[in-house]
Design an enzyme around this catalytic site. Structure first.
Site, PDB file in Angstrom:
ATOM      1  N   ASP A 140       0.830  -1.012   0.071  1.00 21.57           N
ATOM      2  CA  ASP A 140      -0.147  -0.015   0.111  1.00 21.57           C
ATOM      3  C   ASP A 140       0.910   1.175   0.105  1.00 21.57           C
ATOM      4  O   ASP A 140       2.166   1.380   0.644  1.00 21.57           O
ATOM      5  CB  ASP A 140      -0.934  -0.188   1.202  1.00 21.57           C
ATOM      6  CG  ASP A 140      -1.938  -1.159   1.230  1.00 21.57           C
ATOM      7  OD1 ASP A 140      -2.184  -1.662   0.023  1.00 21.57           O
ATOM      8  OD2 ASP A 140      -2.507  -1.516   2.268  1.00 21.57           O
ATOM      9  N   ARG A 141       0.532   2.323  -0.609  1.00 21.38           N
ATOM     10  CA  ARG A 141       1.140   3.355  -0.739  1.00 21.38           C
ATOM     11  C   ARG A 141       1.735   4.074   0.623  1.00 21.38           C
ATOM     12  O   ARG A 141       2.960   4.382   0.995  1.00 21.38           O
ATOM     13  CB  ARG A 141       0.285   4.793  -1.098  1.00 21.38           C
ATOM     14  CG  ARG A 141       0.784   6.151  -1.205  1.00 21.38           C
ATOM     15  CD  ARG A 141      -0.212   7.166  -1.494  1.00 21.38           C
ATOM     16  NE  ARG A 141      -1.022   7.347  -0.285  1.00 21.38           N
ATOM     17  CZ  ARG A 141      -2.115   8.041  -0.263  1.00 21.38           C
ATOM     18  NH1 ARG A 141      -2.536   8.563  -1.056  1.00 21.38           N
ATOM     19  NH2 ARG A 141      -2.775   8.093   1.095  1.00 21.38           N
TER      20      ARG A 141
END
Length: 299
Positions: A140-141
């Site tokens: 995830d970012r």
């Protein structure tokens, strides 16, 4: 222009049109993709499918897109400082910072890890199409830590099979809300797509959803939070974040499943990864330090 994709486990169960919208971001719109599917320009394992078809791990997707319909959004190579943790002729291990998106998607063609990889490397695998060169799995970012990159298609395919068989060892560290009662435990509850928010996941009823298993171990208890090690035995989207919320201890700084303001960032870090080298077959394991902010007594 022909686009070919092999669906990896992290993207299974997405609708066909949603998968393609992310895989080919230069296509103007989801409606355009729907028309492509209805016109027979998309096949899955050699067969036509409906827009709502949910892709499965290993699906071979072929999409024919007329070049004149593509938006002028070539993904640029961008000079970027990358923390290259390990590298050989076949693979790269990158220590990704929090806040860095892994690959381009609709509306975002620059500033991603892929843009940086394209600047640093002339050869990257293209198994997952032109938008995700080298990307075998993703983080995830806002999750930091180690991510595995394939330089060749052979390396990519062999690593992909290890992910599908759940033979890759992954260890995360997280700072979570509250004091976790037991020193260790197993969270085994199925997950499904959120009924209201399509970009989130939720715990499914018994007998529904997809199997999801996480092992946890307490590393240190603070006054109002706990540092834990997390070992995902399955690879569901947002699995660790949803499981810790289910346990009653959401990860600090999690804007989707907890409170963003509870920490300076999402307190989740991919600390270790172990796997069989795709060419030498030798087991190798890499570990990076726990972020300093995770260890602070300040709350």
């Amino acid at each position: 222009m022909k686009h070919n994709f092999t669906v990896i486990e992290e993207f299974k169960d997405l609708r066909l049109d949603v998968y393609l919208a992310n895989a080919i971001p230069e296509v103007p719109s989801r409606m355009f993709i729907k028309k492509m599917i209805e016109a027979g320009q998309v096949t899955v394992n050699g067969n036509q499918q409906k827009t709502k078809y949910k892709v499965a791990t290993g699906d071979q997707i072929e999409a024919m897109v007329e070049e004149e319909t593509l938006a002028p959004k070539d993904i640029p190579a961008e000079k970027m400082e990358l923390d290259i943790f390990y590298e050989d002729a076949d693979i790269v291990v990158i220590n990704k910072p929090s806040g860095l998106t892994v690959h381009p998607a609709s509306g975002s063609q620059s500033g991603t890890l892929v843009n940086g990889l394209m600047f640093h490397y002339e050869e990257l695998s293209d198994v997952n199409g032109p938008v995700r060169p080298g990307i075998v799995h993703r983080l995830d970012r806002d999750t930091s830590g180690l991510i595995l990159i394939a330089k060749t298609n052979v390396a990519h395919a062999r690593l992909g099979r290890q992910f599908e068989k759940h033979t890759i060892m992954k260890r995360y560290v997280a700072r979570v809300q509250g004091k976790v009662q037991y020193d260790q435990g197993v969270i085994e509850v199925p997950l499904e797509r959120h009924t209201k928010y399509h970009d989130q996941r939720q715990v499914a009823d018994a007998g529904e959803g997809k199997e999801a298993v996480t092992l946890y171990q307490v590393l240190k208890r603070f006054a109002k939070s706990t540092l834990v090690a997390l070992y995902p035995k399955t690879g569901r989207t947002h699995q660790l974040r949803v499981h810790m919320k289910h346990l009653g201890h959401p990860i600090l700084g999690d804007e989707k499943y907890g409170r963003k303001e509870s920490f300076s960032r999402l307190a989740l870090h991919a600390q270790s990864i172990g796997f069989s080298h795709p060419i030498t077959k030798q087991y190798i394991e890499f570990s990076c330090p726990t972020p300093a902010e995770f260890l602070s007594d300040k709350e």
